[in-house]
Structures are given as C-alpha cells and as structure tokens.
Design an enzyme around this catalytic site. Structure first.
Site, PDB file in Angstrom:
ATOM      1  N   ASP A  84      40.699  41.959  37.878  1.00 37.51           N
ATOM      2  CA  ASP A  84      40.936  40.344  38.203  1.00 37.51           C
ATOM      3  C   ASP A  84      39.820  39.880  36.711  1.00 37.51           C
ATOM      4  O   ASP A  84      38.762  40.531  36.567  1.00 37.51           O
ATOM      5  CB  ASP A  84      40.205  40.360  39.786  1.00 37.51           C
ATOM      6  CG  ASP A  84      38.982  38.468  39.499  1.00 37.51           C
ATOM      7  OD1 ASP A  84      39.376  37.741  38.890  1.00 37.51           O
ATOM      8  OD2 ASP A  84      38.633  38.414  40.713  1.00 37.51           O
ATOM      9  N   ASP A  91      44.472  34.761  37.010  1.00 39.02           N
ATOM     10  CA  ASP A  91      43.833  36.178  35.877  1.00 39.02           C
ATOM     11  C   ASP A  91      43.537  37.045  36.395  1.00 39.02           C
ATOM     12  O   ASP A  91      42.848  38.013  37.015  1.00 39.02           O
ATOM     13  CB  ASP A  91      42.374  35.364  35.908  1.00 39.02           C
ATOM     14  CG  ASP A  91      41.568  34.458  36.706  1.00 39.02           C
ATOM     15  OD1 ASP A  91      42.321  35.020  38.085  1.00 39.02           O
ATOM     16  OD2 ASP A  91      40.261  34.889  37.056  1.00 39.02           O
ATOM     17  N   GLU A  92      45.270  37.200  37.402  1.00 32.63           N
ATOM     18  CA  GLU A  92      44.711  38.743  38.504  1.00 32.63           C
ATOM     19  C   GLU A  92      46.252  39.228  38.132  1.00 32.63           C
ATOM     20  O   GLU A  92      47.112  38.973  38.365  1.00 32.63           O
ATOM     21  CB  GLU A  92      44.915  37.773  40.000  1.00 32.63           C
ATOM     22  CG  GLU A  92      43.070  37.564  40.240  1.00 32.63           C
ATOM     23  CD  GLU A  92      43.424  36.855  41.758  1.00 32.63           C
ATOM     24  OE1 GLU A  92      42.441  37.088  42.174  1.00 32.63           O
ATOM     25  OE2 GLU A  92      44.194  35.831  41.545  1.00 32.63           O
TER      26      GLU A  92
HETATM   27 MG   LIG Z   1      38.483  35.924  37.969  1.00 33.08          MG
END
Ligand SMILES: [Mg+2]
Length: 401
Positions: free
Chosen positions: A10, A105-106
């Site tokens: 993350d 964003d992962e």
């Molecule tokens: Mg994040």
C-alpha cells in the site's frame, strides 16, 4: 512456521508523494490534494507532514486549514498517478510475481516456493523498497504486509505506516490484533460491525475464534464464512469471491489496443493464469474470454467447456479459436479491455480419468508435465525465459471490477 502466500503493498500518501516527487519545493511540507481546483470541497489525499497536524483524507479544505494553516494545496492529477502506478508495477514485476494491481496505489505480490519463507519474503520487500528509491526517488514509500493469504497480508500492511513491514499468520494470530478495533479491519463496515456486536463479538480475538459456519449466520452470507476462514489463515484465492476460478483482466494501454497486440496480451494473461492454477495444484474445465471493444463500441464474451486441464497450450488453443469466432462476428479495430477466466476448477488430486483423454486419476499428461517444467525454468531464470510462442506482457493497468 506457516507458509506465506501474499505480500500486500500500500503506497503511503500516494498522490501527495507523487506531487512531492514531481515538485521538489513540496518535499517535507504539508501538502493536501484537492478533488477540484481552488479551495472548495474536500481533500482526496494528504502528505505525511499534513497528517502530522491531524489532517485526514476526505476532510473538508476548511477543516484542514484550521488544523494546518500552512498546508499547500494542489489539484488532483489522476492521469499522472496512473502513470506512476504503471511505472511502479513494472519495477515490482522485475523482482517479484506481481499478481494483481488492486488499485491506483495498492499491489499484490504472490509468494510461493522459497519466497513463502518469512525471511526471504522480508528481503524481497526490502529489495522492492530500495528499487523504488533508486529507480524513482525517496518520496515514494510503501507499507507492506506479508500474510498467509491476501486478507492477512492486507491487514498486516495497515499495522505500520508509513514505510512499514509487518506480517500475520496463524503463528501470531489473533494476539497480534489484540489492540486493533474490529471496525478498523478491511471488510468490516458499520453494518457488519453492528451484527457482530449484536452477536456478542466485540474484538478481533473473539472474531478469530468464531466457527466459520456461525460467522455465515451472523453476516447472513457466505462472505462471513470466507472472512473468518481467511482470518484463520486458510488459503482461499481472491478470485473465488467473484467467480470461483483463476482469472486475469486488464484495461489495455492505448498503444496495445490494436487487434494484434490485444491478442498477444490475452496470451500473456492466459500463461500467467494457468501458471497460478498449476502452482496451486488445480485443474480447470471451463475457459472464458471477455472483451470490451472500443471501436466499434461493443462487448463480446464466450465460454467453452473442456476436459479438466492445467496445460497452458490447451487453453491457448481455445483462446485462438475464440478470437477467430469473435473476429468473424464483430470485425473490431480496437480492444480496450480483456478478461480471461479459468473456471469450474478441481484439485488435481481429485481429477478422474476423462472419456476423451484417458488418464489415471491425479496423473498429469505429457503436455501438463511440460508446462510444469517450463514453470520451473521460468522461476529459476526469470519470468518469460520461455513462453508459449509470442505473448506481450502488460503490467500496471488496473484489474477490472
Ligand atoms: Mg495508500
């Protein structure tokens, strides 16, 4: 120790970090990213320097300015963040088996063989952190969770921020979560939390000790049973939530949307999916292809039933037939997204002889043994050392759905 199967990554304060990387003046300063130009609305992201003042994502700009008067605001640039997402995915893919891009964003990394060992997996995380630092810059940091499955990895990734690395498995569960409020776990929204509380479940340890069948009653659906099984460390592939099988979908980058490139990407998706099927010792007896056609705008999908197989070449053959069928019906110019899916799966050790393909139960045929050998070579010398004819790797665009 129990084997680890997933690393969940993350990115920390992703949008703000990208802006800080692009504009050095912003580094080390409180930055807020706004949904719209100007001072109205709310924040979609905040840098760690801003979070230090108590600023939170989704807070109104007015509130953020009261907490942190020096906050510098920048409008969100989604296309830019998508480009960074693709760049990061390409970097990760050099070092690890990038299984899914879960969001902008992962990222989800698959572990197996030697990497299922905690020490080796931790080193892999360190390598990926260093790679981002040297290949992009120091601003892009991430928190990593190493877990026995994707849920435990995701929860572990939230335990230490920013720049953290934590692990969760039956070896440290449920004690490791004793201080985490139930509602902080992914998948435990207000509605489920209310149901859990009503059933007398108030903390993570109590929830961990639930009988999965009881959890099914509390949730009122199979999701509860799956959730508890995952929490207890069982390996349930992510795909089975949606479809029960192994699949892969990609939105195609504009340069890959021509018919030829799209077809090559579909081959690559199949190679990846069937390799995962083999790694988990499954066979599949259904293959599906879904395409979204950009020009002329349309959709196309078809499923084929076949004998239980884990042979890449077999599914590539079916894929070629389906593309021919699609072309004769639709005559497309550009394809914008591809999903492939291996369904109706069965563990290899439960497969019985087929009428058309005589074989002993659980025994692999020659082509399957060949597929397995290629997996071993690719694992040792790097992914795509040997491929089935031509394919085209395609990383970084989001999974659909
Ligand atoms: Mg994040």
């Amino acid at each position: 120790m129990h084997p680890f199967r997933t690393i969940y990554i993350d990115m920390n304060s992703f949008f703000a970090s990208v802006e800080q990387h692009e504009e050095p003046y912003l580094r080390g300063k409180p930055v807020g990213i706004t949904a719209m130009e100007g001072d109205v609305g709310c924040l979609v992201a905040a840098s760690y320097e801003a979070k230090y003042f108590g600023v939170k994502t989704t807070m109104s700009i007015k509130e953020a300015k009261i907490l942190c008067p020096k906050i510098i605001l920048r409008p969100s640039r989604h296309r830019l963040y998508v480009r960074y997402n693709q760049r990061i995915a390409r970097i990760f893919d050099q070092y690890a088996e990038l299984e899914y891009v879960r969001s902008v964003d992962e990222f989800q990394i698959a572990l197996g063989g030697t990497t299922s060992n905690l020490n080796v997996a931790s080193k892999l995380v360190k390598t990926m952190k260093d790679a981002l630092k040297y290949e992009i810059g120091e601003n892009l940091k991430f928190s990593a969770g190493i877990g026995s499955n994707h849920l435990l990895a995701k929860i572990a990734g939230k335990l230490e921020k920013p720049d953290g690395m934590q692990w969760l498995s039956p070896d440290n569960m449920p004690q490791r979560l004793s201080n985490i409020p139930l509602g902080d776990l992914p998948g435990i929204g207000r509605g489920v939390l209310f149901k859990l509380n009503s059933a007398g479940i108030h903390n993570c340890e109590q929830m961990y000790n639930l009988d999965p069948r009881h959890a099914r009653k509390i949730w009122g659906s199979i999701i509860g049973e799956r959730f508890i099984r995952l929490l207890q460390g069982e390996d349930i592939p992510l795909e089975t939530t949606k479809r029960g099988g192994y699949g892969n979908s990609k939105m195609l980058a504009p340069e890959n949307r021509t018919l030829k490139n799209a077809y090559l990407v579909s081959r690559w998706l199949i190679e990846k999916s069937v390799a995962r099927l083999r790694r988990d010792n499954y066979t599949a007896s259904q293959f599906s292809l879904f395409l979204r056609i950009q020009n002329p705008r349309n959709r196309w999908g078809h499923s084929v039933k076949t004998h239980y197989s884990q042979d890449t070449a077999h599914f590539l053959d079916i894929n070629r037939r389906l593309w021919r069928m699609m072309y004769s019906q639709k005559h497309p110019y550009l394809i914008s997204s591809i999903s492939v899916h291996l369904g109706n799966i069965l563990p290899l050790n439960k497969r019985s002889g087929e009428m058309l393909l005589p074989m002993e139960m659980a025994k692999k045929n020659d082509r399957e043994r060949l597929s397995r050998t290629l997996d071993t070579i690719n694992k040792r010398f790097g992914a795509s050392t040997i491929t089935y004819g031509i394919n085209k790797a395609h990383n970084g665009f989001f999974e659909r759905g």
